[in-house]
Design a protein around this motif. Structure first.
Motif, PDB file in Angstrom:
ATOM      1  N   ASP A  38       0.836  -1.204   0.000  1.00 43.78           N
ATOM      2  CA  ASP A  38       0.000   0.000   0.000  1.00 43.78           C
ATOM      3  C   ASP A  38       0.869   1.252   0.000  1.00 43.78           C
ATOM      4  O   ASP A  38       0.577   2.220  -0.716  1.00 43.78           O
ATOM      5  N   HIS A  39       1.919   1.228   0.809  1.00 39.92           N
ATOM      6  CA  HIS A  39       2.813   2.393   0.870  1.00 39.92           C
ATOM      7  C   HIS A  39       3.532   2.594  -0.466  1.00 39.92           C
ATOM      8  O   HIS A  39       3.689   3.728  -0.942  1.00 39.92           O
ATOM      9  N   LEU A  40       3.955   1.503  -1.089  1.00 43.46           N
ATOM     10  CA  LEU A  40       4.642   1.602  -2.372  1.00 43.46           C
ATOM     11  C   LEU A  40       3.717   2.197  -3.429  1.00 43.46           C
ATOM     12  O   LEU A  40       4.105   3.114  -4.167  1.00 43.46           O
ATOM     13  N   ARG A  41       2.482   1.663  -3.506  1.00 40.16           N
ATOM     14  CA  ARG A  41       1.550   2.193  -4.500  1.00 40.16           C
ATOM     15  C   ARG A  41       1.236   3.661  -4.228  1.00 40.16           C
ATOM     16  O   ARG A  41       1.154   4.474  -5.158  1.00 40.16           O
ATOM     17  N   ALA A  42       1.062   4.001  -2.944  1.00 43.73           N
ATOM     18  CA  ALA A  42       0.765   5.392  -2.597  1.00 43.73           C
ATOM     19  C   ALA A  42       1.918   6.318  -2.970  1.00 43.73           C
ATOM     20  O   ALA A  42       1.709   7.436  -3.455  1.00 43.73           O
ATOM     21  N   THR A  43       3.138   5.851  -2.757  1.00 44.30           N
ATOM     22  CA  THR A  43       4.312   6.658  -3.119  1.00 44.30           C
ATOM     23  C   THR A  43       4.357   6.911  -4.612  1.00 44.30           C
ATOM     24  O   THR A  43       4.578   8.034  -5.072  1.00 44.30           O
ATOM     25  N   LEU A  44       4.141   5.854  -5.412  1.00 43.19           N
ATOM     26  CA  LEU A  44       4.194   6.032  -6.863  1.00 43.19           C
ATOM     27  C   LEU A  44       3.018   6.846  -7.382  1.00 43.19           C
ATOM     28  O   LEU A  44       3.151   7.591  -8.357  1.00 43.19           O
ATOM     29  N   ARG A  45       1.858   6.701  -6.719  1.00 41.87           N
ATOM     30  CA  ARG A  45       0.728   7.547  -7.113  1.00 41.87           C
ATOM     31  C   ARG A  45       1.073   9.023  -6.896  1.00 41.87           C
ATOM     32  O   ARG A  45       0.751   9.890  -7.717  1.00 41.87           O
ATOM     33  N   ASP A  46       1.690   9.310  -5.764  1.00 40.73           N
ATOM     34  CA  ASP A  46       2.078  10.675  -5.449  1.00 40.73           C
ATOM     35  C   ASP A  46       3.070  11.200  -6.489  1.00 40.73           C
ATOM     36  O   ASP A  46       2.974  12.337  -6.946  1.00 40.73           O
ATOM     37  N   CYS A  47       4.024  10.354  -6.873  1.00 38.39           N
ATOM     38  CA  CYS A  47       4.983  10.743  -7.911  1.00 38.39           C
ATOM     39  C   CYS A  47       4.269  11.012  -9.242  1.00 38.39           C
ATOM     40  O   CYS A  47       4.593  11.961  -9.959  1.00 38.39           O
ATOM     41  N   ALA A  48       3.301  10.147  -9.563  1.00 41.99           N
ATOM     42  CA  ALA A  48       2.555  10.324 -10.811  1.00 41.99           C
ATOM     43  C   ALA A  48       1.771  11.638 -10.796  1.00 41.99           C
ATOM     44  O   ALA A  48       1.720  12.353 -11.809  1.00 41.99           O
ATOM     45  N   ARG A  49       1.180  11.967  -9.645  1.00 42.22           N
ATOM     46  CA  ARG A  49       0.463  13.243  -9.541  1.00 42.22           C
ATOM     47  C   ARG A  49       1.409  14.410  -9.744  1.00 42.22           C
ATOM     48  O   ARG A  49       1.059  15.408 -10.394  1.00 42.22           O
ATOM     49  N   SER A  50       2.625  14.308  -9.186  1.00 43.00           N
ATOM     50  CA  SER A  50       3.608  15.379  -9.359  1.00 43.00           C
ATOM     51  C   SER A  50       3.970  15.553 -10.821  1.00 43.00           C
ATOM     52  O   SER A  50       4.098  16.677 -11.318  1.00 43.00           O
ATOM     53  N   LEU A  51       4.130  14.424 -11.531  1.00 41.93           N
ATOM     54  CA  LEU A  51       4.423  14.501 -12.958  1.00 41.93           C
ATOM     55  C   LEU A  51       3.297  15.199 -13.723  1.00 41.93           C
ATOM     56  O   LEU A  51       3.538  16.042 -14.594  1.00 41.93           O
ATOM     57  N   LEU A  52       2.052  14.837 -13.373  1.00 41.43           N
ATOM     58  CA  LEU A  52       0.906  15.426 -14.059  1.00 41.43           C
ATOM     59  C   LEU A  52       0.850  16.931 -13.829  1.00 41.43           C
ATOM     60  O   LEU A  52       0.621  17.715 -14.757  1.00 41.43           O
TER      61      LEU A  52
END
Length: 341
Positions: free
Chosen positions: A114-128
């Protein structure tokens, strides 16, 4: 998120590659590499949004590490988000990752799904957000160009074209005067505010104070909570300072962990009271980050000119900086006020 980010997972253990692929495949386009050489091959052939690399890779040389890979990624794909994962972290490792690879995130094994997915989601939002920001700037540049062409070709539309051009330029100007992390005025904006106040003061003499605030031992915050934790503290600190000052005062972030407060119509006694309110206000509260309570202190240096004393911006900044240095040297979590002689 509206788009699917690509993630390159680099690890020399096949079971970990398979596990991470399974965890991330539903939300991301996952690519895998079991060595630094294979990762470089993939990145040479295509663009990847996020690189998630193990720190310790099986290598033919001492340079084949996750940090060296991310350092290479930073040089050839600077827009790619770099994440390092490790199960044998040390302070030296973290410093190397931050200084050489300039990693965006630092994850510790064993990884929690869950933490890994949340971290990558956050990174993806930053990219967007970054891409949206770049697209907006490009649209504004294109619009300005088109408007300039219209002015040359159709003089009768000059008034409307200029109005639109000024409006769009005002958006760019506002963006240029705002600190993107805290939303506060940046150094350029504070320079303007102080100089404007000093010009007003020449016509209507009043006392004036300028405070410089620095977070004590901020490197320790970045070391313990990494860059996202440090950013969280800076955003929180900006909100605390803004909530303490008067409505006539101005708070800005002028760089790193340093903030500035402009206090018009404030003499030496008032500036000392304001500075102490700021110092005590920060020290008496805390912020929560990932279920951890973070407390910090600040040192405050103030330069003050009384009502009958002419002052320049450079003089006030020099006084405030000297006062801040004295507060730091005196043990930190202190306030020092210096008067313009």
């Amino acid at each position: 998120m509206g788009f699917q980010c690509s993630v390159l997972v680099v690890d020399d253990e096949p079971t970990i590659l398979a596990m991470l692929s399974a965890v991330l495949a539903e939300e991301f386009e996952v690519l895998t590499a079991s060595s630094k050489a294979r990762a470089r091959e993939i990145l040479t052939q295509r663009t990847v949004d996020i690189v998630l690399s193990d720190q310790y890779l099986s290598a033919e040389s001492a340079n084949d590490t996750g940090v060296s890979l991310l350092e290479w990624v930073r040089s050839v794909r600077p827009a790619t988000i770099r994440i390092l994962m490790t199960g044998q972290a040390s302070l030296d490792d973290a410093v190397a990752a931050i200084n050489r690879g300039q990693v965006h995130r630092y994850l510790f094994k064993p990884l929690h799904n869950d933490h890994l997915r949340a971290t990558l989601r956050d990174c993806a939002r930053s990219l967007l957000l970054e891409r949206s920001h770049e697209e907006l700037l490009e649209q504004l540049r294109q619009l300005n160009y088109q408007l300039e062409m219209r002015v040359q070709q159709r003089t009768r539309e000059l008034e409307e074209a200029l109005r639109q051009l000024q409006y769009k330029n005002s958006i760019l100007e506002k963006m240029a005067l705002t600190d993107p992390l805290t939303g506060l005025p940046n150094r350029r904006a504070m320079d303007r505010l102080v100089r404007t106040e000093l010009q007003r003061r020449t016509r209507h003499p009043t006392p004036i104070s300028l405070a410089v605030i620095d977070v004590d031992h901020f490197k320790d915050v970045n070391t313990r909570y990494l860059l996202p934790g440090g950013d969280h503290v800076l955003i929180w600190l900006g909100q605390v300072l803004t909530g303490i000052v008067r409505t006539v005062d101005s708070v800005g972030r002028i760089g790193g962990e340093e903030f500035m407060v402009l206090a018009p119509d404030t003499d030496s006694q008032g500036s000392l009271m304001l500075a102490e309110r700021l110092r005590r206000g920060v020290a008496s509260t805390h912020t929560d980050y990932r279920d951890q309570s973070i407390r910090i202190t600040v040192s405050v240096g103030v330069g003050c000119a009384e009502v009958d004393k002419p002052a320049t911006y450079e003089q006030l900044k020099e006084l405030a900086s000297a006062a801040l240095a004295e507060a730091k040297a005196g043990g930190r979590d202190r306030t020092v006020v210096k008067m313009l002689k």
